[in-house]
Scaffold this motif. Structure first.
Motif, PDB file in Angstrom:
ATOM      1  N   GLN A  96       0.820  -1.206   0.000  1.00  0.00           N
ATOM      2  CA  GLN A  96       0.000   0.000   0.000  1.00  0.00           C
ATOM      3  C   GLN A  96       0.859   1.264   0.000  1.00  0.00           C
ATOM      4  OE1 GLN A  96      -2.995  -0.278   3.102  1.00  0.00           O
ATOM      5  NE2 GLN A  96      -3.636  -2.307   2.433  1.00  0.00           N
ATOM      6  N   GLY A  97       2.169   1.099   0.019  1.00  0.00           N
ATOM      7  CA  GLY A  97       3.066   2.232  -0.163  1.00  0.00           C
ATOM      8  C   GLY A  97       3.806   2.677   1.081  1.00  0.00           C
ATOM      9  N   ARG A 147      -4.131  13.779  13.944  1.00  0.00           N
ATOM     10  CA  ARG A 147      -4.271  12.410  13.456  1.00  0.00           C
ATOM     11  C   ARG A 147      -4.959  12.405  12.096  1.00  0.00           C
ATOM     12  NH1 ARG A 147      -2.391   8.706  16.912  1.00  0.00           N
ATOM     13  NH2 ARG A 147      -2.115   9.437  19.037  1.00  0.00           N
ATOM     14  N   CYS A 148      -4.509  11.525  11.216  1.00  0.00           N
ATOM     15  CA  CYS A 148      -5.040  11.488   9.858  1.00  0.00           C
ATOM     16  C   CYS A 148      -5.996  10.318   9.708  1.00  0.00           C
ATOM     17  CB  CYS A 148      -3.917  11.326   8.848  1.00  0.00           C
ATOM     18  SG  CYS A 148      -2.631  12.566   9.017  1.00  0.00           S
ATOM     19  N   GLY A 149      -7.186  10.597   9.192  1.00  0.00           N
ATOM     20  CA  GLY A 149      -8.185   9.546   9.040  1.00  0.00           C
ATOM     21  C   GLY A 149      -7.855   8.577   7.925  1.00  0.00           C
ATOM     22  N   GLY A 150      -7.461   9.128   6.781  1.00  0.00           N
ATOM     23  CA  GLY A 150      -7.202   8.267   5.631  1.00  0.00           C
ATOM     24  C   GLY A 150      -6.028   8.784   4.841  1.00  0.00           C
ATOM     25  N   THR A 151      -5.736   8.127   3.718  1.00  0.00           N
ATOM     26  CA  THR A 151      -4.554   8.482   2.940  1.00  0.00           C
ATOM     27  C   THR A 151      -4.608   9.938   2.457  1.00  0.00           C
ATOM     28  OG1 THR A 151      -5.622   7.592   0.996  1.00  0.00           O
ATOM     29  CG2 THR A 151      -4.097   6.151   2.138  1.00  0.00           C
ATOM     30  N   LYS A 152      -5.828  10.446   2.235  1.00  0.00           N
ATOM     31  CA  LYS A 152      -5.915  11.799   1.680  1.00  0.00           C
ATOM     32  C   LYS A 152      -5.413  12.863   2.659  1.00  0.00           C
ATOM     33  CE  LYS A 152     -10.688  12.722   2.990  1.00  0.00           C
ATOM     34  NZ  LYS A 152     -10.580  11.782   4.140  1.00  0.00           N
ATOM     35  N   ASP A 153      -5.340  12.519   3.930  1.00  0.00           N
ATOM     36  CA  ASP A 153      -4.855  13.485   4.926  1.00  0.00           C
ATOM     37  C   ASP A 153      -3.367  13.335   5.219  1.00  0.00           C
ATOM     38  OD1 ASP A 153      -7.532  14.226   5.295  1.00  0.00           O
ATOM     39  OD2 ASP A 153      -7.809  12.555   6.704  1.00  0.00           O
ATOM     40  N   ILE A 154      -2.760  12.290   4.684  1.00  0.00           N
ATOM     41  CA  ILE A 154      -1.377  11.991   5.043  1.00  0.00           C
ATOM     42  C   ILE A 154      -0.411  12.616   4.030  1.00  0.00           C
ATOM     43  CG2 ILE A 154       0.302  10.126   5.399  1.00  0.00           C
ATOM     44  CD1 ILE A 154      -2.020   8.358   6.317  1.00  0.00           C
ATOM     45  N   PRO A 155       0.514  13.467   4.502  1.00  0.00           N
ATOM     46  CA  PRO A 155       1.410  14.162   3.569  1.00  0.00           C
ATOM     47  C   PRO A 155       2.134  13.202   2.618  1.00  0.00           C
ATOM     48  CG  PRO A 155       1.746  14.960   5.816  1.00  0.00           C
ATOM     49  CD  PRO A 155       0.771  13.837   5.902  1.00  0.00           C
ATOM     50  N   PHE A 156       2.501  12.038   3.108  1.00  0.00           N
ATOM     51  CA  PHE A 156       3.204  11.059   2.281  1.00  0.00           C
ATOM     52  C   PHE A 156       2.419  10.750   1.001  1.00  0.00           C
ATOM     53  CE2 PHE A 156       3.676   6.476   1.206  1.00  0.00           C
ATOM     54  CZ  PHE A 156       5.020   6.445   0.886  1.00  0.00           C
ATOM     55  N   TYR A 157       1.098  10.682   1.124  1.00  0.00           N
ATOM     56  CA  TYR A 157       0.280  10.346  -0.043  1.00  0.00           C
ATOM     57  C   TYR A 157      -0.160  11.577  -0.828  1.00  0.00           C
ATOM     58  CZ  TYR A 157      -0.285   5.523   1.728  1.00  0.00           C
ATOM     59  OH  TYR A 157      -0.074   4.231   2.138  1.00  0.00           O
ATOM     60  N   LYS A 159       1.089  14.315  -2.073  1.00  0.00           N
ATOM     61  CA  LYS A 159       1.792  14.838  -3.257  1.00  0.00           C
ATOM     62  C   LYS A 159       1.987  13.781  -4.337  1.00  0.00           C
ATOM     63  CE  LYS A 159       3.046  19.179  -2.592  1.00  0.00           C
ATOM     64  NZ  LYS A 159       3.600  20.262  -3.397  1.00  0.00           N
ATOM     65  N   GLN A 160       1.539  12.567  -4.072  1.00  0.00           N
ATOM     66  CA  GLN A 160       1.740  11.518  -5.057  1.00  0.00           C
ATOM     67  C   GLN A 160       0.607  11.500  -6.077  1.00  0.00           C
ATOM     68  OE1 GLN A 160       2.986   7.577  -3.804  1.00  0.00           O
ATOM     69  NE2 GLN A 160       3.282   8.302  -1.712  1.00  0.00           N
ATOM     70  N   THR A 161       0.877  10.893  -7.237  1.00  0.00           N
ATOM     71  CA  THR A 161      -0.167  10.621  -8.204  1.00  0.00           C
ATOM     72  C   THR A 161      -0.183   9.117  -8.375  1.00  0.00           C
ATOM     73  OG1 THR A 161       0.451  12.675  -9.296  1.00  0.00           O
ATOM     74  CG2 THR A 161      -1.010  11.208 -10.516  1.00  0.00           C
ATOM     75  N   ARG A 162      -1.030   8.474  -7.625  1.00  0.00           N
ATOM     76  CA  ARG A 162      -0.995   7.011  -7.620  1.00  0.00           C
ATOM     77  C   ARG A 162      -1.976   6.444  -8.632  1.00  0.00           C
ATOM     78  NH1 ARG A 162       1.785   5.120  -2.963  1.00  0.00           N
ATOM     79  NH2 ARG A 162       0.590   3.203  -2.811  1.00  0.00           N
ATOM     80  N   VAL A 163      -1.435   6.002  -9.752  1.00  0.00           N
ATOM     81  CA  VAL A 163      -2.254   5.378 -10.785  1.00  0.00           C
ATOM     82  C   VAL A 163      -2.031   3.867 -10.719  1.00  0.00           C
ATOM     83  CG1 VAL A 163      -2.727   5.233 -13.245  1.00  0.00           C
ATOM     84  CG2 VAL A 163      -2.125   7.434 -12.231  1.00  0.00           C
ATOM     85  N   LEU A 409       6.984   2.704  -1.200  1.00  0.00           N
ATOM     86  CA  LEU A 409       6.773   2.694  -2.632  1.00  0.00           C
ATOM     87  C   LEU A 409       5.952   3.923  -3.001  1.00  0.00           C
ATOM     88  CD1 LEU A 409       7.633   0.491  -4.619  1.00  0.00           C
ATOM     89  CD2 LEU A 409       5.339  -0.441  -4.456  1.00  0.00           C
ATOM     90  N   ILE A 410       6.507   4.779  -3.860  1.00  0.00           N
ATOM     91  CA  ILE A 410       5.785   6.004  -4.197  1.00  0.00           C
ATOM     92  C   ILE A 410       5.598   6.119  -5.708  1.00  0.00           C
ATOM     93  CG2 ILE A 410       6.721   7.209  -2.174  1.00  0.00           C
ATOM     94  CD1 ILE A 410       8.509   8.800  -4.191  1.00  0.00           C
TER      95      ILE A 410
END
Ligand SMILES: Cc1cc2nc3c(=O)[nH]c(=O)nc-3n(C[C@H](O)[C@H](O)[C@H](O)COP(=O)(O)O)c2cc1C
Ligand code: SF4
Ligand code: SF4
Ligand code: SF4
Ligand code: FES
Ligand code: FES
Lengths: 641, 161
Positions: A96-97, A147-157, A159-163, A409-410
């Motif tokens: 999941q990265g 605290r971050c609920g899901g990936t959309k709140d997490i800085p790590f995710y 800035k990514q473009t996960r296709v 994995l980004i």
């Protein structure tokens, strides 16, 4: 492992599959899956890839099974018609990265990090029964403390473009039905409708360039192979992932094997092949099993075999294993290996597109290149070209490792400034506040130094600064990493892996390594830097294959940006980072030493003295600078510098 | 070689011998069965599949993956991929050398332990990483090595009982 692979591809008999119904078949599978999926009330996706497994995700998975059984909540491990109504789906996904925060558990979009088996009852009670998050398992944004609920709140995710990676960490990689329900194999259907020329045109519009390192336009490779006369052609997937510090291709094969399989079928159609071969590293048995399972599932549904979708297209896929030789990632060596010989490169031309496997036209593509194909065909070349820059379109997967806070994995849109990747996605260095350099391209690549951090990451910009895109290794290094040592590490790897066929690589590589060893051992001589440069130029110009031609890159690149470090090693016999043990001194800090005696026991030169429970000391005259005391001390009382 | 292993070997050779370019796959299957490629197996392949023994050894010795000697009872592998190297995998190899007296690529005289160097296992976040009989240990410090080895010996004793 290898013995499970059948020798002959069994083509399904006509009774098994009626190709004429294939098109409807996809729709049927989709409908059936959706009907089954409707019964699923909630979904828990547990990361089952190496990073999380090594941190205990299997135990978490098992705990969910036992605890759910106790509570009486109906659950299923696979989506089948026999799932209960309103049941819970316990799914094991690919990476999941955010591996550094593993084991990861996603409950209906809420991402739990560092989950232990002991946490499972609370997740079931609080989240599943009461519908509330378990706060303490949520990731804390280090900048805001929230605290971050899901990936959309997490800085790590963010800035990514996960296709490619979106599906990789979401779907059950062993379930072809779920892949199909998410649009899988509709690209193949479309490809058959638009035909090989249509596929190549779409690929051209996408501008996709090979993700294996070279960056050659994929459409052009396919067209060159297609143009060749003769009916027998081969499509080959290069899954020999050789960069010693990267794992993108393995994660894709394990996490979303069907995307790569679908890419291989479409590629085969485009070049006019009847057969495709996966050349997989022997060290990747799980990847091979997943691909084999995927191939079998495709054959059952008539997505492989004769007359696919009633189009007249016949195509088969099979797996072959590599055997631990880095040079076999090079195309002509890979072909020699597939022919059952030693994997030694040969001069090009002829190119594989002209004369490849068994002398027949062959196209070789990297795993990630192929995984992009179904997305491009489904969504259109234009869609893909909308990401990235004009000359480097699309997204690229990297394995971000080394000394950054976040690793994993980004996937980013190309053209993103290096500093955004390092500081925003990566969260900055583990220690201190500055990243010294980023290494890309593995043993064929180079470093991006501090002064180049603003640079957007593209094929051209990396080349300009003396590195390469490579296959996706992205190693973050901090102030404690010695650039001469890292250059030595890569060169050592290349010397070890040189096939020995041509002299510039065989002899030149060895010579360069001897010089580097000398420098890091404190025996460096005036003129060594020039010597390195002379040999490097000879290797770059005269080596037969890419291995020898690019092996000097890590040395040349570190010399370009960190020449002063080489000079300090040679002239002052000092390693500024303390990494080169023979160029540093060891000293025990009296105030930190608790007198445990661990260093004394570890010291092979017996030059540490001191009574138990009182500060120890090192006799610098006898010390052979082996570093054992530094490694043995649990109290950070041994200073290296 | 025992009768049953001979039979297994025959089935491997029969499965692959008519497939073009399958020598590497055949050797994989043999190693999968026996843990290494015994000389007797190489000779059997040579005569049954009509491949010169020299060619078989040429291939066997070219690829790092193939082993020519029986594996040790306990296999220790240290990842020397880039991330693990940066985080001190060399020190783990040194510590193993201190404890076992063998360096990477060697087996102890009693055949109990082998130490090998591997490349990226895909769990770089746990660097430095080593595996003991396939089980992954992450964030290993040189100081942990003695206790890891003790654990193996303890497991051995328990198994013996
Ligand atoms: C020494 C050497 C090792 C290579 N290793 C790999 C590898 O592990 N994976 C890969 O996809 N390409 C590797 N390549 C590049 C391949 O030769 C080839 O260019 C690539 O697979 C083509 O696919 P692409 O156009 O999709 O990138 C290597 C090249 C060289 C010279
Ligand atoms: S450059 Fe090195 S790896 Fe390539 S053919 Fe020459 S010796 Fe072999
Ligand atoms: S560096 Fe080695 S020789 Fe020197 S004091 Fe430490 S353990 Fe002893
Ligand atoms: S290991 Fe560290 S704390 Fe223990 S005696 Fe040596 S220096 Fe002191
Ligand atoms: S392995 Fe689980 S997130 Fe990467
Ligand atoms: S480098 Fe050791 S696990 Fe990746």
């Amino acid at each position: 492992m290898p013995n499970k692979i059948s020798k002959k591809q069994t083509i399904p008999s006509k009774n098994d599959v009626n190709p004429a119904q294939n098109t409807e078949k996809l729709a049927q599978i989709l409908q059936q899956f959706e009907q089954n999926y409707k019964k699923i009330d909630k979904r828990i996706t547990i990361c089952g890839d190496s990073g999380c497994l090594a941190q205990g995700s299997q135990k978490v998975y098992d705990a969910f099974k036992t605890e759910l059984a106790k509570t009486g909540i109906g659950f299923c491990l696979e989506i089948t018609p026999s799932c209960y109504e309103n049941s819970l789906y316990l799914c094991k996904s690919g990476c999941q990265g955010f591996c550094a925060q593993g084991p990861l558990v996603n409950v209906e979009g809420t991402l739990y990090t560092k989950v232990r088996a002991e946490d499972v009852p609370e997740i079931i009670e609080t989240t599943l029964r009461q519908g509330k998050p378990v706060e303490r398992l949520l990731y804390v944004n280090p900048k805001t403390g929230k605290r971050c609920g899901g990936t959309k709140d997490i800085p790590f995710y963010q800035k990514q473009t996960r296709v490619l990676l979106a599906d990789c960490g979401r779907l059950n990689p062993e379930d072809i039905n779920e892949y199909i329900a998410n649009g899988g194999y509709s690209a193949l259907q479309k490809a058959l409708n638009i035909g090989p020329e249509g596929v190549i045109a779409e690929m051209k519009a996408s501008g996709l360039r090979g993700r294996g390192g070279g960056g050659f336009p994929t459409w052009l490779k396919w067209e060159n192979t297609r143009k060749q006369p003769g009916g027998e052609k081969y499509m080959i997937c290069n899954a020999d992932e050789g960069d010693p510090g990267a794992y993108m291709d393995r994660s894709l094969l394990e996490g979303n094997p069907h995307a790569v399989i679908e890419g291989m079928i479409i590629a085969g159609l485009a070049i006019g092949a009847q057969k495709g071969i996966f050349y997989i590293r022997a060290e990747y048995p799980i990847a091979a099993q997943r691909v084999q399972k995927g191939i079998d599932a495709c054959r059952k549904l008539g997505l492989l075999g004769e007359n696919i979708f009633n189009s007249g297209f016949n195509y088969e896929l099979e797996i072959r294993y590599g055997a631990g030789a880095f040079v076999c990632g090079e195309e002509t060596a890979l072909i020699a290996s597939l022919e059952g010989s030693r994997g030694m490169p040969r001069p090009k031309p002829p190119f594989p597109s002209q004369s490849g496997l068994w002398g027949k036209p062959s196209a070789i593509n990297n795993v990630e290149t192929l995984a992009n194909v179904p997305y491009i065909i489904s969504k259109g070349g234009k869609w893909f070209a909308g990401f990235g820059t004009e000359k480097s379109p699309g997204t690229k997967v990297f394995a971000m490792t080394g000394k950054s806070k976040n690793s994993g994995l980004i996937e980013i849109a190309l053209g993103m400034p290096v500093k955004d990747i390092v500081y925003e996605i990566g969260g900055g260095p583990l220690k201190g506040d500055k990243v010294k350099a980023v290494q890309t391209g593995g043993p064929s690549g180079g470093v991006i130094s501090g002064e180049n951090m603003e640079m957007p990451i593209t094929y051209e910009s990396l080349q300009q600064i003396g590195s390469i895109m490579g296959s996706g290794g992205f190693i973050v290094m901090d102030e404690t990493d010695c650039m001469v040592d890292i250059a030595k590490f890569y060169l050592d790897f290349c010397v070890d892996e040189s096939c020995g066929k041509c002299a510039p690589c065989r002899i030149g590589g060895y010579q360069m390594l001897q010089i580097l060893k000398r420098i890091t051992d404190g025996q460096g001589e005036a003129g060594d830097i020039d010597r390195l440069q002379t040999v490097a130029t000879a290797m770059q110009k005269a080596s037969l294959c890419g291995l020898g031609q690019t092996a000097p890159n890590p040395v040349m690149s570190t010399l370009r940006y960190f020449r002063h470090e080489y000079e300090e090693h040679i002239n002052k016999k000092h390693c500024p980072t303390g990494r080169c043990a023979k160029l540093v001194g060891f000293e025990i800090i009296k105030t930190s030493c608790v007198g445990c005696g661990a260093c004394k026991r570890a010291c092979p030169a017996q030059c540490i003295s001191g009574e138990l429970r009182s500060p120890h000391s090192i006799d610098p005259n006898k010390c052979i600078k082996c570093g054992q005391c530094y490694a043995a001390c649990k109290f950070n009382a041994v200073r290296r510098g | 070689m025992s009768n049953s292993s001979n039979e297994e070997l025959n089935s491997i050779v029969d499965k692959w011998k008519d497939v073009k370019g399958s020598l590497v796959m055949m050797l994989h299957a043999v190693q999968d069965k026996f843990g290494y490629v015994p000389r007797s197996a190489a000779m059997e392949i040579s005569s049954r599949a009509k491949i010169p023994l020299a060619k078989i050894y040429e291939v066997l010795t070219f690829y790092h993956f193939f082993k020519l000697t029986a594996p040790a009872k306990h296999q220790i592998a240290v990842c020397t991929g880039t991330a693990c190297y940066l985080k001190g995998s060399q020190e783990l190899i040194k510590a193993l050398e201190t404890e076992l007296g063998v360096s990477a690529g060697q087996t102890t005289a009693d055949g109990r332990f082998s130490v090998t160097a591997l490349r990226c296992l895909g769990c770089c976040v746990l660097a430095p990483v080593m595996t003991v009989n396939g089980k992954i240990h992450g964030h290993v410090k040189p100081a942990d090595i003695p206790s890891i080895l003790r654990e193996i010996s303890k497991g051995e004793e328990q198994n013996a009982q």
